[in-house]
Design a protein around this motif. Structure first.
Motif, mmCIF file in Angstrom:
data_model
loop_
_atom_site.group_PDB
_atom_site.id
_atom_site.type_symbol
_atom_site.label_atom_id
_atom_site.label_comp_id
_atom_site.label_asym_id
_atom_site.label_seq_id
_atom_site.Cartn_x
_atom_site.Cartn_y
_atom_site.Cartn_z
ATOM 1 N N GLU A 17 2.597 16.111 0.368
ATOM 2 C CA GLU A 17 1.156 15.821 0.533
ATOM 3 C C GLU A 17 0.804 14.432 -0.018
ATOM 4 O OE1 GLU A 17 1.590 19.073 -1.826
ATOM 5 O OE2 GLU A 17 2.725 19.118 0.050
ATOM 6 N N ALA A 18 1.606 13.938 -0.967
ATOM 7 C CA ALA A 18 1.292 12.634 -1.575
ATOM 8 C C ALA A 18 1.768 11.454 -0.721
ATOM 9 C CB ALA A 18 1.918 12.548 -2.967
ATOM 10 N N MET A 19 2.644 11.713 0.234
ATOM 11 C CA MET A 19 3.261 10.597 0.993
ATOM 12 C C MET A 19 2.276 9.668 1.698
ATOM 13 S SD MET A 19 6.851 11.135 2.770
ATOM 14 C CE MET A 19 8.324 11.323 1.799
ATOM 15 N N PRO A 20 1.194 10.191 2.297
ATOM 16 C CA PRO A 20 0.253 9.275 2.971
ATOM 17 C C PRO A 20 -0.370 8.219 2.053
ATOM 18 C CG PRO A 20 -0.121 11.541 3.660
ATOM 19 C CD PRO A 20 0.850 11.604 2.523
ATOM 20 N N ILE A 21 -0.294 8.405 0.743
ATOM 21 C CA ILE A 21 -0.804 7.372 -0.178
ATOM 22 C C ILE A 21 -0.047 6.062 0.060
ATOM 23 C CG2 ILE A 21 -1.181 6.741 -2.604
ATOM 24 C CD1 ILE A 21 -0.896 9.777 -3.238
ATOM 25 N N LEU A 22 1.220 6.180 0.442
ATOM 26 C CA LEU A 22 2.030 4.973 0.684
ATOM 27 C C LEU A 22 1.437 4.153 1.822
ATOM 28 C CD1 LEU A 22 5.645 6.463 0.423
ATOM 29 C CD2 LEU A 22 4.261 5.392 -1.362
ATOM 30 N N ASP A 23 1.024 4.839 2.894
ATOM 31 C CA ASP A 23 0.433 4.119 4.040
ATOM 32 C C ASP A 23 -0.857 3.429 3.611
ATOM 33 O OD1 ASP A 23 1.863 5.595 6.748
ATOM 34 O OD2 ASP A 23 1.932 6.643 4.836
ATOM 35 N N GLU A 24 -1.614 4.140 2.770
ATOM 36 C CA GLU A 24 -2.886 3.580 2.306
ATOM 37 C C GLU A 24 -2.642 2.300 1.485
ATOM 38 O OE1 GLU A 24 -6.753 5.271 0.001
ATOM 39 O OE2 GLU A 24 -5.243 6.735 0.606
ATOM 40 N N LEU A 25 -1.623 2.338 0.605
ATOM 41 C CA LEU A 25 -1.341 1.161 -0.235
ATOM 42 C C LEU A 25 -0.824 -0.011 0.593
ATOM 43 C CD1 LEU A 25 0.096 2.909 -3.400
ATOM 44 C CD2 LEU A 25 -2.125 1.793 -3.130
ATOM 45 N N LYS A 26 -0.093 0.306 1.640
ATOM 46 C CA LYS A 26 0.363 -0.751 2.550
ATOM 47 C C LYS A 26 -0.856 -1.396 3.231
ATOM 48 C CE LYS A 26 3.300 -3.081 5.025
ATOM 49 N NZ LYS A 26 4.258 -4.028 4.471
ATOM 50 N N GLU A 27 -1.761 -0.543 3.678
ATOM 51 C CA GLU A 27 -2.985 -1.039 4.348
ATOM 52 C C GLU A 27 -3.814 -1.928 3.413
ATOM 53 O OE1 GLU A 27 -4.095 2.795 6.798
ATOM 54 O OE2 GLU A 27 -5.860 1.951 5.762
ATOM 55 N N VAL A 28 -3.900 -1.522 2.154
ATOM 56 C CA VAL A 28 -4.674 -2.300 1.170
ATOM 57 C C VAL A 28 -4.027 -3.674 0.958
ATOM 58 C CG1 VAL A 28 -5.402 -2.362 -1.270
ATOM 59 C CG2 VAL A 28 -5.673 -0.267 0.045
ATOM 60 N N GLY A 29 -2.705 -3.757 1.155
ATOM 61 C CA GLY A 29 -2.044 -5.070 1.065
ATOM 62 C C GLY A 29 -0.998 -5.180 -0.024
ATOM 63 N N TYR A 30 -0.621 -4.059 -0.614
ATOM 64 C CA TYR A 30 0.403 -4.109 -1.671
ATOM 65 C C TYR A 30 1.787 -4.420 -1.098
ATOM 66 C CZ TYR A 30 -2.595 -2.727 -5.467
ATOM 67 O OH TYR A 30 -3.569 -2.740 -6.427
ATOM 68 N N ASP A 31 2.637 -5.034 -1.958
ATOM 69 C CA ASP A 31 4.031 -5.311 -1.611
ATOM 70 C C ASP A 31 4.955 -4.198 -2.096
ATOM 71 O OD1 ASP A 31 3.361 -8.113 -0.952
ATOM 72 O OD2 ASP A 31 3.129 -8.347 -3.128
ATOM 73 N N ALA A 32 4.491 -3.446 -3.098
ATOM 74 C CA ALA A 32 5.378 -2.494 -3.791
ATOM 75 C C ALA A 32 4.586 -1.296 -4.304
ATOM 76 C CB ALA A 32 6.046 -3.195 -4.970
ATOM 77 N N VAL A 33 5.300 -0.206 -4.554
ATOM 78 C CA VAL A 33 4.676 0.941 -5.246
ATOM 79 C C VAL A 33 5.601 1.365 -6.390
ATOM 80 C CG1 VAL A 33 3.473 1.861 -3.216
ATOM 81 C CG2 VAL A 33 5.733 2.697 -3.778
ATOM 82 N N GLU A 34 4.990 1.989 -7.395
ATOM 83 C CA GLU A 34 5.788 2.544 -8.489
ATOM 84 C C GLU A 34 5.731 4.070 -8.393
ATOM 85 O OE1 GLU A 34 6.412 0.319 -12.026
ATOM 86 O OE2 GLU A 34 5.566 1.952 -13.218
ATOM 87 N N LEU A 35 6.929 4.667 -8.326
ATOM 88 C CA LEU A 35 7.024 6.116 -8.123
ATOM 89 C C LEU A 35 7.152 6.845 -9.456
ATOM 90 C CD1 LEU A 35 9.789 6.068 -5.325
ATOM 91 C CD2 LEU A 35 7.303 6.127 -4.993
ATOM 92 N N PRO A 36 6.411 7.934 -9.658
ATOM 93 C CA PRO A 36 6.675 8.777 -10.838
ATOM 94 C C PRO A 36 7.997 9.497 -10.597
ATOM 95 C CG PRO A 36 4.946 9.752 -9.453
ATOM 96 C CD PRO A 36 5.341 8.459 -8.810
ATOM 97 N N MET A 37 8.989 9.258 -11.447
ATOM 98 C CA MET A 37 10.322 9.839 -11.223
ATOM 99 C C MET A 37 10.605 10.829 -12.341
ATOM 100 S SD MET A 37 12.440 9.499 -8.776
ATOM 101 C CE MET A 37 12.542 7.950 -7.887
ATOM 102 N N PHE A 38 10.023 12.025 -12.206
ATOM 103 C CA PHE A 38 10.136 13.011 -13.281
ATOM 104 C C PHE A 38 10.987 14.221 -12.891
ATOM 105 C CE2 PHE A 38 5.687 11.308 -14.296
ATOM 106 C CZ PHE A 38 6.175 10.366 -15.186
ATOM 107 N N ASP A 39 11.114 14.493 -11.574
ATOM 108 C CA ASP A 39 11.697 15.769 -11.155
ATOM 109 C C ASP A 39 13.199 15.751 -10.892
ATOM 110 O OD1 ASP A 39 9.313 17.025 -11.494
ATOM 111 O OD2 ASP A 39 8.629 16.630 -9.439
ATOM 112 N N ARG A 40 13.796 14.586 -10.804
ATOM 113 C CA ARG A 40 15.248 14.443 -10.608
ATOM 114 C C ARG A 40 15.742 15.213 -9.376
ATOM 115 N NH1 ARG A 40 15.337 15.146 -16.435
ATOM 116 N NH2 ARG A 40 17.109 16.576 -16.534
ATOM 117 N N ASP A 41 15.066 14.982 -8.239
ATOM 118 C CA ASP A 41 15.426 15.625 -6.986
ATOM 119 C C ASP A 41 15.922 14.520 -6.046
ATOM 120 O OD1 ASP A 41 15.388 16.631 -4.405
ATOM 121 O OD2 ASP A 41 13.583 17.848 -4.707
ATOM 122 N N GLU A 42 17.261 14.397 -5.935
ATOM 123 C CA GLU A 42 17.830 13.263 -5.199
ATOM 124 C C GLU A 42 17.481 13.300 -3.714
ATOM 125 O OE1 GLU A 42 21.775 12.380 -7.115
ATOM 126 O OE2 GLU A 42 21.968 11.091 -5.345
#
Ligand code: LER
Ligand code: MN
Length: 282
Positions: A17-42
């Motif tokens: 459900e969180a994935m569409p946030i990436l499209d939104e950040l791209k639209e806003v003009g960001y070059d990068a995102v920082e991912l919360p990496m807490f669950d260790r699911d490769e």
């Protein structure tokens, strides 16, 4: 400079459900995102990496350790869990294509002994980090250790602590990060703090004193941007603002109120602010 936004504004979990946030950040003009990496699911990290590749977004990750996997614990078994957790998180970072694993994963977040780090604790933390850095080299991810304010950890609270720690670890994959929020609480002199990190600064968090929209609060922005330009910092500059959905960080962040109009507005305003400040100094 490349500009990023931390997903912790929205969530601490990499759910579908969180994935569409990436499209939104791209639209806003960001070059990068920082991912919360807490669950260790490769497998999930691979999925997120593919979506980020498709969008052409660079990425970093944030992670933390707790009291039961503390890399500077007096108990060797607990330290071992901390090292292994950091290594597994690095594997997930590599799977997602992250350049940098950032955060206070040198010691337990929100855990205190009641005094500063002992010589043994320092030595154990250095040893744990050296092994983590060797793994980071294997998987091609750079470590960026975060010093935190005194209410969140007690190993690294200032840039000077961080510079000494990284020098003791002595591995090219082990760098420091600088977060304007923590520095605002702990440093007497912001330019001196940033200069102390010259040569070992691998990542930057742009974060306001209330963790809301950068540029609207009390952080000494002019001094921060001047000194970052002076030392020639040109890596990822990532906005760290927090929303309310942060179960995994709440023991340290203590955010109970919403301090912005909308997540998208904050992201757009923060990007414009960073670009303006960096451009001014080119
Ligand atoms: C994470 O980047 C951070 O700044 C910490 O305060 C989170 O606990
Ligand atoms: Mn931070």
């Amino acid at each position: 400079m490349r500009y990023g936004m931390n997903l912790l504004m929205w969530t601490d979990t990499l759910s579908d459900e969180a994935m569409p946030i990436l499209d939104e950040l791209k639209e806003v003009g960001y070059d990068a995102v920082e991912l919360p990496m807490f669950d260790r699911d490769e497998a999930n990290s691979v999925k997120w990496g593919k979506r980020l590749d498709a969008l052409g977004l660079a990425r970093s990750a944030t992670t933390v350790r707790g009291a039961d996997d503390n890399p500077m614990s007096a108990d060797p078994a607990v330290r071992r869990r901390g090292i292994e957790a950091n290594k597994e998180t690095l594997d997930c970072c590599a799977a997602a294509g992250c350049e940098v694993m950032a955060g206070p994963f040198h010691s337990a977040l929100g855990y205190f002994s009641g005094r500063g780090p002992t010589e043994d604790e320092w030595k154990w933390a250095v040893q744990s980090m050296r092994e983590t850095a060797e793994h980071a080299e294997k998987v091609g991810v750079t470590l960026a250790l975060e010093y935190l304010n005194r209410f969140e950890c007690y190993l690294l609270n200032t840039a000077a602590d961080g510079a000494r720690f990284v020098a003791d670890v002595g591995h090219p994959r082990c760098t420091m990060m600088y977060d304007t929020f923590h520095a605002h609480i702990e440093e007497k002199n912001i330019p001196a703090a940033i200069r102390a990190l010259k040569g070992c600064l691998g990542h930057v968090h742009i974060s306001e004193n209330d963790r809301s929209t950068p540029g609207e609060g009390n952080v000494r922005w002019k001094e921060n941007f001047d000194a970052l330009a002076e030392i020639g910092y040109d890596g990822l500059m990532v906005v760290e603002a927090f929303g309310l959905a942060l179960e995994k960080l709440v023991p340290a962040t203590k955010i109970w109120r919403r301090m912005y109009r909308s997540e998208r507005q904050l992201a757009a305003d923060a990007l414009a602010f960073m670009k303006r400040e960096v451009e001014k100094r080119r």
